[in-house]
Structure formats: structure tokens, C-alpha cells
Design a protein around this motif. Sequence first.
Motif, mmCIF file in Angstrom:
data_model
loop_
_atom_site.group_PDB
_atom_site.id
_atom_site.type_symbol
_atom_site.label_atom_id
_atom_site.label_comp_id
_atom_site.label_asym_id
_atom_site.label_seq_id
_atom_site.Cartn_x
_atom_site.Cartn_y
_atom_site.Cartn_z
ATOM 1 N N VAL A 1 0.838 -1.206 0.000
ATOM 2 C CA VAL A 1 0.000 0.000 0.000
ATOM 3 C C VAL A 1 0.868 1.250 0.000
ATOM 4 O O VAL A 1 0.641 2.187 -0.783
ATOM 5 N N ILE A 2 1.858 1.286 0.866
ATOM 6 C CA ILE A 2 2.708 2.469 0.955
ATOM 7 C C ILE A 2 3.502 2.659 -0.338
ATOM 8 O O ILE A 2 3.630 3.789 -0.833
ATOM 9 N N SER A 3 4.008 1.574 -0.906
ATOM 10 C CA SER A 3 4.764 1.676 -2.162
ATOM 11 C C SER A 3 3.892 2.199 -3.292
ATOM 12 O O SER A 3 4.332 3.020 -4.102
ATOM 13 N N ALA A 4 2.651 1.727 -3.348
ATOM 14 C CA ALA A 4 1.760 2.086 -4.456
ATOM 15 C C ALA A 4 1.131 3.463 -4.288
ATOM 16 O O ALA A 4 0.939 4.191 -5.270
ATOM 17 N N GLU A 5 0.798 3.819 -3.046
ATOM 18 C CA GLU A 5 0.004 5.022 -2.828
ATOM 19 C C GLU A 5 0.797 6.226 -2.313
ATOM 20 O O GLU A 5 0.439 7.363 -2.588
ATOM 21 N N ASP A 6 1.851 5.969 -1.530
ATOM 22 C CA ASP A 6 2.508 7.097 -0.855
ATOM 23 C C ASP A 6 3.857 6.632 -0.315
ATOM 24 O O ASP A 6 4.001 6.358 0.881
ATOM 25 N N SER A 7 4.842 6.561 -1.181
ATOM 26 C CA SER A 7 6.136 5.975 -0.806
ATOM 27 C C SER A 7 6.862 6.765 0.287
ATOM 28 O O SER A 7 7.748 6.241 0.950
ATOM 29 N N LEU B 1 -4.770 -7.137 -3.318
ATOM 30 C CA LEU B 1 -5.729 -6.250 -2.661
ATOM 31 C C LEU B 1 -5.193 -4.832 -2.530
ATOM 32 O O LEU B 1 -5.956 -3.871 -2.611
ATOM 33 N N ALA B 2 -3.902 -4.682 -2.356
ATOM 34 C CA ALA B 2 -3.315 -3.351 -2.216
ATOM 35 C C ALA B 2 -3.518 -2.501 -3.458
ATOM 36 O O ALA B 2 -3.586 -1.270 -3.372
ATOM 37 N N GLY B 3 -3.639 -3.135 -4.611
ATOM 38 C CA GLY B 3 -3.780 -2.385 -5.853
ATOM 39 C C GLY B 3 -5.197 -2.005 -6.220
ATOM 40 O O GLY B 3 -5.410 -1.111 -7.048
ATOM 41 N N LEU B 4 -6.192 -2.625 -5.610
ATOM 42 C CA LEU B 4 -7.578 -2.432 -6.039
ATOM 43 C C LEU B 4 -8.148 -1.041 -5.777
ATOM 44 O O LEU B 4 -8.863 -0.505 -6.631
ATOM 45 N N PRO B 5 -7.900 -0.395 -4.620
ATOM 46 C CA PRO B 5 -8.551 0.892 -4.343
ATOM 47 C C PRO B 5 -8.203 2.008 -5.314
ATOM 48 O O PRO B 5 -8.899 3.022 -5.362
ATOM 49 N N ASN B 6 -7.149 1.862 -6.107
ATOM 50 C CA ASN B 6 -6.811 2.875 -7.102
ATOM 51 C C ASN B 6 -7.952 3.107 -8.083
ATOM 52 O O ASN B 6 -8.209 4.232 -8.508
ATOM 53 N N ALA B 7 -8.645 2.040 -8.452
ATOM 54 C CA ALA B 7 -9.828 2.119 -9.324
ATOM 55 C C ALA B 7 -10.654 0.871 -9.053
ATOM 56 O O ALA B 7 -10.637 -0.082 -9.837
ATOM 57 N N PRO B 8 -11.360 0.839 -7.930
ATOM 58 C CA PRO B 8 -11.982 -0.403 -7.450
ATOM 59 C C PRO B 8 -12.999 -1.038 -8.382
ATOM 60 O O PRO B 8 -13.053 -2.268 -8.485
ATOM 61 N N SER B 9 -13.780 -0.236 -9.054
ATOM 62 C CA SER B 9 -14.764 -0.817 -9.969
ATOM 63 C C SER B 9 -14.099 -1.398 -11.207
ATOM 64 O O SER B 9 -14.527 -2.427 -11.733
ATOM 65 N N ASN C 1 6.012 -3.607 -9.238
ATOM 66 C CA ASN C 1 7.110 -2.784 -9.766
ATOM 67 C C ASN C 1 7.448 -1.641 -8.807
ATOM 68 O O ASN C 1 8.622 -1.298 -8.623
ATOM 69 N N ARG C 2 6.424 -1.065 -8.207
ATOM 70 C CA ARG C 2 6.672 0.022 -7.256
ATOM 71 C C ARG C 2 7.323 -0.502 -5.980
ATOM 72 O O ARG C 2 8.152 0.178 -5.367
ATOM 73 N N MET C 3 6.963 -1.711 -5.575
ATOM 74 C CA MET C 3 7.596 -2.312 -4.407
ATOM 75 C C MET C 3 9.078 -2.578 -4.670
ATOM 76 O O MET C 3 9.911 -2.411 -3.768
ATOM 77 N N VAL C 4 9.401 -2.971 -5.890
ATOM 78 C CA VAL C 4 10.802 -3.156 -6.256
ATOM 79 C C VAL C 4 11.522 -1.805 -6.225
ATOM 80 O O VAL C 4 12.630 -1.682 -5.694
ATOM 81 N N GLY C 5 10.863 -0.792 -6.782
ATOM 82 C CA GLY C 5 11.456 0.548 -6.785
ATOM 83 C C GLY C 5 11.673 1.099 -5.398
ATOM 84 O O GLY C 5 12.621 1.862 -5.156
ATOM 85 N N CYS C 6 10.802 0.718 -4.450
ATOM 86 C CA CYS C 6 10.940 1.170 -3.058
ATOM 87 C C CYS C 6 11.795 0.215 -2.232
ATOM 88 O O CYS C 6 11.885 0.379 -1.001
ATOM 89 N N LYS C 7 12.360 -0.785 -2.887
ATOM 90 C CA LYS C 7 13.246 -1.764 -2.241
ATOM 91 C C LYS C 7 12.546 -2.578 -1.164
ATOM 92 O O LYS C 7 13.160 -2.977 -0.154
ATOM 93 N N LYS C 8 11.258 -2.840 -1.387
ATOM 94 C CA LYS C 8 10.516 -3.717 -0.488
ATOM 95 C C LYS C 8 10.526 -5.158 -1.000
ATOM 96 O O LYS C 8 10.220 -6.087 -0.252
ATOM 97 N N LEU C 9 10.840 -5.326 -2.276
ATOM 98 C CA LEU C 9 10.982 -6.641 -2.893
ATOM 99 C C LEU C 9 12.164 -6.601 -3.845
ATOM 100 O O LEU C 9 12.490 -5.544 -4.393
ATOM 101 N N THR C 10 12.780 -7.754 -4.036
ATOM 102 C CA THR C 10 13.763 -7.866 -5.112
ATOM 103 C C THR C 10 13.012 -8.141 -6.401
ATOM 104 O O THR C 10 11.835 -8.515 -6.381
ATOM 105 N N ARG C 11 13.660 -7.987 -7.531
ATOM 106 C CA ARG C 11 13.014 -8.284 -8.808
ATOM 107 C C ARG C 11 12.626 -9.756 -8.874
ATOM 108 O O ARG C 11 11.540 -10.102 -9.387
ATOM 109 N N GLU C 12 13.441 -10.627 -8.332
ATOM 110 C CA GLU C 12 13.136 -12.062 -8.352
ATOM 111 C C GLU C 12 11.886 -12.360 -7.518
ATOM 112 O O GLU C 12 11.021 -13.144 -7.939
ATOM 113 N N GLN C 13 11.773 -11.731 -6.355
ATOM 114 C CA GLN C 13 10.590 -11.927 -5.526
ATOM 115 C C GLN C 13 9.334 -11.393 -6.211
ATOM 116 O O GLN C 13 8.267 -12.029 -6.169
#
Length: 310
Positions: free
Chosen positions: A74-80, A191-199, A219-231
Motif C-alpha cells: 500500500v505504501i509503495s503504491a500510494e505514498d512511498s 488487494l493493495a492495488g484495487l482501491p486505485n480504481a476499485p470498480s 514494480n513500485r515495491m521493487v522501486g521502493c526496495k521492499k521486494l527484489t526483482r526475483e521476488q
Amino acid sequence: MHTVFRFLRQLLLTVLLLALLVLVAAGGYFAVTGHKLYESAIQVTPLDTLYSSISSREGFVPYAQLPQTYINAVISAEDSRFTHHKGVDPVSIARALVTDLRTGSFAEGGSTITQQLAKNTLFTQEKHLARKAAEMFAALAIEKQYNKEQIFEMYVNTIYFGSGHYGIGEAAQGYFGKTPLQLTDAEAVMLAGLPNAPSAYSPNSSPDLAVKRMQVVLNRMVGCKKLTREQADALAAEAVTLQFLPASGNRPEHAAAQHWCSSMFSVVPGRKKHRATGSRPVARCFFTVFGLEKEESCCPGEGICGVPFR
């Protein structure tokens, strides 16, 4: 020739000065108007009772019962920069402004999670500059009143996830039949991605779009270093195997109307209370979505809207 250049330079400076004065005047107007909207909103929904109103709601999920993967997504997608700013993030606003100028649209708003919480609980979803200013005043005040965990709790427990599900608890149960802590990492990111455009992204009606949105979040989680690309790639591969529970009691053709109706309403004393805050009286909705041009009730079981306020 020098006289001409001097005249043109003075003309340009005059135009720039006038433009600056207009911008300052417009900014002052929207700031004053926005502060009045903010003051009016907190008269209806006081900030000092906002958390207690939301946390006492049935199905509220506290921060400690949220998966870390979901929080990171959520933080990576909405407000890093959620943990760094004080409610309004000048860096995100500047970045959004550059993006909007480049694309010629207003798709990028630069809103923080705190601003989105303010918008969802205090204001309508209508887009105009005065409301945006009011949202900023509210976000700054919310950050002074509550800590980051409380703000995050309120946000994820009031946002709409599509298919009639409000809040992360309902969404986890409604889509996967689980509590939030029981979600797999792939389900949490979905689920973290749905509220951006829920319908649009609801897995019940648009599973392919939901998977595409999940890839954006990864992709945003990778950019925020919360995941590796492999993960991230492993979770993306898992996304196509996710199993969603069928929607129950929802009418997909009116999903967008439901979400729109939940936020666009007039206030009339004596009606039902807003389900997110428990304090705002709700009257009836007026909307034109998918050809539905009529007044519909926001009360359960009445009309097309049928948004589950309680």
C-alpha cells in the motif's frame, strides 16, 4: 535596436509579474475557500473522534493484524514517503505537477495517504482546487492528532475495494474468504492495488485488469526496495493462479455507480450515518453513471445504489 530589445524585455517582465500576481491571488482565494470548507467539514465530523468512530466499526482491522507485505504494498503504491511527510508531501506534488504538465492531464494528484483519508472521510470525491486545499488543511491536522499507524489503520479500513467491499477486512473475506493475516503475499499485493480504481480492477468483474494492476504495485515495491526483482516476478507468476470467491449480492453493472454514490451525497439532518465515520448524516445520491440519471437512495435495500451504510 537596443530600444526595441529594452521595450520587449520590460514587456516580458511586466507580463511575468502580472502572471505571478494572478497566481498569488488565485492561490490566496483557494486557500481561504479551502480553509472554510475544512472548518465546515470538521464541524460535522470532528477530528478528535475520527479514530474512535472508525475503529469501533464492525470488522475494523488494527495495524498489528495487517500483513507486512500488505502494508509495504500500500505504501509503495500510494505514498512511498508516507513515513517521512507531515500529511502533505511537496516532493510528490512537484513530481505529480511535472507528470501532469508532460502528459497534459490531471491524472497524477500527488495526494498522500493522509490526504486520501481526509478526502474519503470528510469531503466528497469532487475534484476542484478549493476542495484540494481543504484536503491539505485536514491532512495536516490529522497528522498532528494521530500517529502513522492510526492513520494507516483508518485509511485501509475505510477505502473501497470493489464488489461492495469496504475496508481491508471485508475485502480479504469477500475475495479470498480469509482474514487479512491469513492472506498470502500474492493475495495481499493484489488487494493493495484495487482501491486505485476499485470498480475497474475488481477481480470479480475484471480479473485480467486486476492482475495488471498488481504488476504495477509489484514494480513500485521493487522501486521502493521492499521486494527484489526475483521476488516480484515470483509473485507475478502466482497472480494468475489466484482463486477469487464469487461476488455475493452485488450487481456488477452498478459497481461503479455504487462507489460513486458512496461519496457523492447531500447532507440532510436526521438521515442514516456515514458508515466510515459513524457521524455524518447521509441523505440521497444524485448521479449519472452508466446511463442512470435519477436520484437513488444511499440506504440499504433501496434503489440501485444500495451502498451498505450503517
